[in-house]
Motif scaffolding. Sequence first.
Motif, PDB file in Angstrom:
ATOM      1  N   THR C 158       0.527  12.841  -3.583  1.00 42.02           N
ATOM      2  CA  THR C 158       1.703  12.363  -4.288  1.00 42.02           C
ATOM      3  C   THR C 158       1.599  10.846  -4.302  1.00 42.02           C
ATOM      4  N   CYS C 159       1.292  10.332  -5.473  1.00 42.33           N
ATOM      5  CA  CYS C 159       1.016   8.907  -5.558  1.00 42.33           C
ATOM      6  C   CYS C 159       1.905   8.270  -6.615  1.00 42.33           C
ATOM      7  N   CYS C 182       7.140  11.734   0.681  1.00 46.25           N
ATOM      8  CA  CYS C 182       6.216  12.118  -0.417  1.00 46.25           C
ATOM      9  C   CYS C 182       5.419  13.380  -0.087  1.00 46.25           C
ATOM     10  N   SER C 183       4.736  13.360   1.051  1.00 43.53           N
ATOM     11  CA  SER C 183       3.795  14.445   1.331  1.00 43.53           C
ATOM     12  C   SER C 183       4.498  15.778   1.555  1.00 43.53           C
ATOM     13  N   VAL C 184       5.778  15.737   1.805  1.00 42.80           N
ATOM     14  CA  VAL C 184       6.503  16.983   2.032  1.00 42.80           C
ATOM     15  C   VAL C 184       6.308  17.931   0.833  1.00 42.80           C
ATOM     16  N   TYR C 238      -2.730  13.038   0.625  1.00 44.46           N
ATOM     17  CA  TYR C 238      -2.763  11.598   0.362  1.00 44.46           C
ATOM     18  C   TYR C 238      -1.442  11.234  -0.300  1.00 44.46           C
ATOM     19  N   ALA C 239      -0.804  10.213   0.216  1.00 46.99           N
ATOM     20  CA  ALA C 239       0.426   9.718  -0.396  1.00 46.99           C
ATOM     21  C   ALA C 239       0.277   8.220  -0.566  1.00 46.99           C
ATOM     22  N   SER C 240       0.752   7.733  -1.697  1.00 52.99           N
ATOM     23  CA  SER C 240       0.616   6.305  -1.966  1.00 52.99           C
ATOM     24  C   SER C 240       1.814   5.798  -2.748  1.00 52.99           C
ATOM     25  N   ARG C 241       2.147   4.539  -2.484  1.00 54.93           N
ATOM     26  CA  ARG C 241       3.195   3.852  -3.256  1.00 54.93           C
ATOM     27  C   ARG C 241       2.581   2.787  -4.160  1.00 54.93           C
TER      28      ARG C 241
END
Lengths: 341, 341, 341, 341
Positions: C158-159, C182-184, C238-241
Motif C-alpha cells: 500500500t503505497c 496502511c499495511s492492515v 511494503y507500505a510507503s508514503r
Amino acid sequence: MSAQRSLKVGIAGLGRLGRRHAENLMRHVPGAILVAACSPLESELTWAKEALGIDSLYSDYEALLAHAGLDIVFLVTPTSLHPQQIIQALRAGKHVFCEKPLSLDLEDCLRVNAEAALHPHLKVMIGFVRRFDASYQDAYRRIQSGSIGQPFMVYSQTCDQLDPDGFFVKFAPTSGGIFLDCSVHDIDLARWMLGNPKPVRVFASGTIAVHTALVACGDVDNGVAICEFENGCIATFYASRTMPHGHETVTEITGTAGRLTVGRNPRQNRVEIADASGIRNTCTPSFFDRFQDAFLTEATYFIAAIQNRQPLSLTLDDATEATRIGIALRESLLSKLPVVL
Amino acid sequence: MSAQRSLKVGIAGLGRLGRRHAENLMRHVPGAILVAACSPLESELTWAKEALGIDSLYSDYEALLAHAGLDIVFLVTPTSLHPQQIIQALRAGKHVFCEKPLSLDLEDCLRVNAEAALHPHLKVMIGFVRRFDASYQDAYRRIQSGSIGQPFMVYSQTCDQLDPDGFFVKFAPTSGGIFLDCSVHDIDLARWMLGNPKPVRVFASGTIAVHTALVACGDVDNGVAICEFENGCIATFYASRTMPHGHETVTEITGTAGRLTVGRNPRQNRVEIADASGIRNTCTPSFFDRFQDAFLTEATYFIAAIQNRQPLSLTLDDATEATRIGIALRESLLSKLPVVL
Amino acid sequence: MSAQRSLKVGIAGLGRLGRRHAENLMRHVPGAILVAACSPLESELTWAKEALGIDSLYSDYEALLAHAGLDIVFLVTPTSLHPQQIIQALRAGKHVFCEKPLSLDLEDCLRVNAEAALHPHLKVMIGFVRRFDASYQDAYRRIQSGSIGQPFMVYSQTCDQLDPDGFFVKFAPTSGGIFLDCSVHDIDLARWMLGNPKPVRVFASGTIAVHTALVACGDVDNGVAICEFENGCIATFYASRTMPHGHETVTEITGTAGRLTVGRNPRQNRVEIADASGIRNTCTPSFFDRFQDAFLTEATYFIAAIQNRQPLSLTLDDATEATRIGIALRESLLSKLPVVL
Amino acid sequence: MSAQRSLKVGIAGLGRLGRRHAENLMRHVPGAILVAACSPLESELTWAKEALGIDSLYSDYEALLAHAGLDIVFLVTPTSLHPQQIIQALRAGKHVFCEKPLSLDLEDCLRVNAEAALHPHLKVMIGFVRRFDASYQDAYRRIQSGSIGQPFMVYSQTCDQLDPDGFFVKFAPTSGGIFLDCSVHDIDLARWMLGNPKPVRVFASGTIAVHTALVACGDVDNGVAICEFENGCIATFYASRTMPHGHETVTEITGTAGRLTVGRNPRQNRVEIADASGIRNTCTPSFFDRFQDAFLTEATYFIAAIQNRQPLSLTLDDATEATRIGIALRESLLSKLPVVL
C-alpha cells in the motif's frame, strides 16, 4: 561448420548501414570473412582500414568484383545503383546481398530477375531485415502452426522519429517516396505473413504534417494505404517520418482465431520509470536500434544458405513484388484513385 | 442541485441497451426521474414494472409522448424509427436523447435537423457514448491543451468479439452495414479530436473473414477505410466483428508533438495472470462492459445540460456528419472507388 | 428487491471518506436510505444538509443512535472511537459498518467481538474495501477455482503518493503507525487470499526517506515486513508514503501453478501518451481514485447481506486478526526483533 | 584497438555457461583469443575442439595455467574450487574472470582478496552479470544522474521457472542455499544501486512450496529477506525456484523523486498474442535467455579493462560483501533470528 571454407565477402557502400554490415561480417557472422571494401568516398575506405583492418580497398566497383577469390558482394549503395550492380556481380559469378529496395523501377527489378535466372547457382537476396527479427520470426512460426487460424488482415507501419532538421528531406527526391522507402518493408511483411497472396488493388493517401519541403517532390511525411489481395485478404499500411517518441515499426496480423502484434510500444530496454509524470518507458530511437540483432541474423542466414546450398526463403520475386506494390501506392497517392494491379 | 426540479423522463425501447439507460435514469442520474416506459414488447414492459417499479407503461409511442408532465424522451429504438420519433417528440415539446446512429439516411438526418431548428429551446443529442468515456475525455482535454501539438491523423477502430453464432448477422440487413453501425463512432471521434474538419474524400474496403451469410446483404465482417479532410488531416478506420479476444475499441490521435492512444489492450480489470502460457490479462468482452461508466456519464451530462440550459457540445450536425461520412464509406465499399464528399 | 423495505442508515463522520459513503448511500446503494448524519463539526453537518438534503443532523452520537427507526450506522470516525461506538450501536440494536481499522488495540477488538456475539442478529463489518474491488474479487475467484494451484506466497503493498507538505504527519501519532494504518489492508488481503492461515511470526523494518518529523512518534514513511504462517505460507508487505507517481496498491499471489498480480502500474485510465519522453500513462493519485467503485460495492454488499439475512464473508475476526498482526509488525519495527504470535 | 595485441584466454569449465563464455571469447569479444580449454570431462574438451577448433585442451588446471603466453583465465568451475583456482592463477601471473559467487565461505573470500592485493597489476572480476545488462546499466546511469533523487529502497528478485523434475535439487547441497545461489545477484545489485552502503542487519524467511527434497539440506525453494543498511537504506529480496511462467529477475529502486523498475514482465520478445484467453506475451524461460547479451558485454568489458589498464568498477570487495550478506541471510533463515553484520 569448421570443416567448411569461409566465404570471402566484399562490401560496397560504407555509410551508416554499410558499416553495420561490415562490422557484422568481420566479427560476428560465422563462415564469412570480409576481405574487401569499395566506396567512392575516401573517408569510408579509411574507416574500413582503420576500424576493421581491411587492406583491399577499392574506389571502383568493377575492381571490387575483380578481387581475387571473392565469393560474395554486399551492396549497401544508393538504390539507383542496385540493379546494375547486382547484374554485374552475377555476371562476375558472385553471390549478392543487396539492401532494400531492389529498385524503384519495375523494369529494373525484372531485368535483375531475368539475369539471376541465368545463374541458378548464385544466390541473390534483398535485405528485408524485418523478416529476420526474432519477434517477426516468432510471429511467422505461430501463424504457420495455425495458432491464429486463417490470417486475413495485416496492419503494418514503419514510423520514424521526427528529425526536426528534416535531414531525410534531402534524400526524398531519390527515395521513391515514403511508400517505396518505408512501406516496402510492410508490404513485404504483409505478403509473407499472409502466404504471398496476389495483390489486386491499392489505394493510398497522405499528408505533410511537418516537412513542407516535401511538396517539391510530391512526397508526404505521413502516408496511409490499403492493399486488397485476390483471396480477400487486406493489408493496411502507415508510414510516418514524424513520430514524437522514437522509431516504431508495428505489424499486426489478424486471423480467424487470434491476432499477433509485433512491436507495439517500442521499448528501448526493460526499464520502467515512475515519476511525477506517470509510468513510462523510453523508446528505440531508430530503425538501427530496433533491428540491430536482425541485421546480424540476416547476414548469418544468407551466408549459411550459401554454405549449405539451401534455397532462400526470401526471393527476388518477393523483392520485385514489394516494389510493384510500392509503385502502385505512389501512383494512387498522386492520382487520388485506386490502382488496379 | 437540490433546488432544481427533477426532470421527468420517458424511455422508448427496453432492449439490452435500453435497460441500461433505464436503470441509470432510475437510480444514478442526478436530476432525472424515469416515470414512463414504452415498448411494443410485453416482456420489456413487464421488466420495467418489476425491476424498476415503473407504473406508466405504454405500447404506443404517441401515448408515451402524451404522458402528463414528461420533459424528456430517451429513444433506444431501432434506427429506422429514430428520425420520425425525434420529430414527433420535438413537436410534443420534449427534449430528446436518441441512441446512435441518428439515421442511415442523410435526408432523414437533415429533416431532423430542420425540425430541431424550429425548437431551439429543446435539446436533442445522439448517443455517441465514446465521447463520454473518461479516457476519451482525458485525451480530448490533452489535445485542447496543446500537449500533442497540431493533431493531423486519427486511427480509430471498433472491433467486436467474434460471436461464433453470428447473432448480429440477423440484424445486418437493417444495420446499414459495418461502417454505419460500427465506424460511425470512429468517424464521430475523429471529427471531434481533429476539430471538426470538413471531409473531402473517402475510400473503403472490406472482407468477409467468418460470417459468409453477410454476402447476401453486401456487408463485410471486417472493413477498413481512409477519410481525407480539407485541412490535410487523415483518419483511418477499422471495424471488425471477429476479434478473438474481446471488444477492442482503440483511437490513436497523432499530432506534431505527441500521440495519444486510447483503449489499446482492453484490459478487463487490473489483474495480470502469469502461468505456463506467459503473462496475460483478460479483455472486456463487449461494448457494454467497456463503456458502462460512459453510458451513465452521457445521460448525466445530457440531464445537466437541460437543467443548466447549457448548449450541448455534441450536436445534431455532428450526428448528421457521421452518417454522411458513414454512407460514403459504404458507397465506396460497394463501388470500389473513392467517394468525394 | 422492490418488495423489501429500504433500510434507514445514519452516518457518523463526514470527512472526505465519510462524504463518499454518504453520497453512495444517498444515491447509489440499492435498499438503503440515508436519513441522518452525525458530526461534531458544524461544517460537515451543513454539507450533509446542503449537498444531500439530510434534515436529521446530530452533533451527538447517542442522539444519532436514538433516531427513530434507524437500522444501520456507518462509522467513518477517528479510529480511537470505533470500539466504543460499535458497542453502543450494537446495544442500541443497530447494524454497524465501520471504517478500518477496527481498533489499534487488541483488547478493544476482543471487546467488540464479545459484544457482537451477544447480538447475533446484528451485522458488523469493518471496511476492508480492497476486498470489494472488482480486480481483487476476480483474483480471489481465480484462486478459489484452483487456477494458480496452491497459493503459498503473497506480496502486498500500500503505497501512497508523496505529499510534499506531509499532511499525514499530523495524524501519524494517532494512526498507529504505517503498518496499522496502511499495511492492515495488505494483511487482510494476504489472509483472505491464502485461506486464513494462522500467523506465527513477523519481522518488520522501516526507514524515514522524506518525512523526518516522524521520528518523534517512532513511525517511518517506508516500511517492509515479513509474516510467516503456520502452514508455511509467507506474506511480504511494503507500505510507503513517498511514491513519486501516484497511489499504487499491488497484491501478488503466487501459487504452485500460477501467479496473480493485482494493480501493478496503477493506470489512471486507458490513455497512453507518446512524446519525447517515451510512452507513458498517468497513475491514480490516491486511494480514493483507485477504489471509488469498491466503496460502492462494499456498501451495496453490506446492505444486501442485511436485507437477505446472509452471513458476511468479511468478519470481525478478520478485522481483529488484521489488527493483531499489525500490532506485531509495529512491535517488531520498534524492538528490531521478530515477534512470535 | 587494432594496434593492441589480442589477449590469450584459457577457460576452465565448459558446462552450459562455460560454453557460452567460450563461444563469446572465440567469436565476439574484441581483443580476446580463446587459446586453451580445461575440463576434467572428456566430453567438454571434445566440444571445445569440435565446435570451437581449440587445440590446447587440458584435463588439469595447473597445465592450463602453464600454457605458454596465456594472459587470462576464465573460471566457470564449481564454486568450491573458485578460491583456490583464483589464487593459483594469480600466482601464475594471470588475470582472472570467475563466475559468481566468489565463494560460499567468507574466509575464502578474504584469502582471495589478500592474494589479489599482492598482484595489483592483475585484474580479478567475479561475474555478476546483471550489472552488465543494458537495462541495469541504464537504470544505474539514471540513478547517478539524479533522476530518482536519493535512492533508499531496493526490491530485487531472482526467480527461476519451475522445473518439475527439480534438476537443481541435486546441486542444492553444494549451492550454498537459495540466498547464496540466487539472491547473491540481488545483493550485489542493491549495493551497487544504493552506492555501497554498509549492511547492518538481515532477516530471512523461506518456505518449500514444491521441492520437498530440499528439507534434507535445510534449503527452501522460495525465500524472502530484508537487509538494513547503515544509512537507513533497505533492501528486500525474493528468490524462487518455482515460477510458473519463466525466469523473472526484477529490480526496483525507489528514490525520493522517482522509481526505476528493471525486468518486470520478462517479455521473451516483442510479440503480443490476442486470443480467447486474453492478451499475453511469452516470457524468457531462463537466466540464459534473459542475460545472453549481458554475458558478452561482461566479457567485453573485462577484456577492455585489461587492455586499457583501467580499474574495474566491480571489485573483489563487492563479491566478498555479497557473499558476507548471503551467508547472513542463510544464517537468519536457519536461526529464525535477525543477524547483525
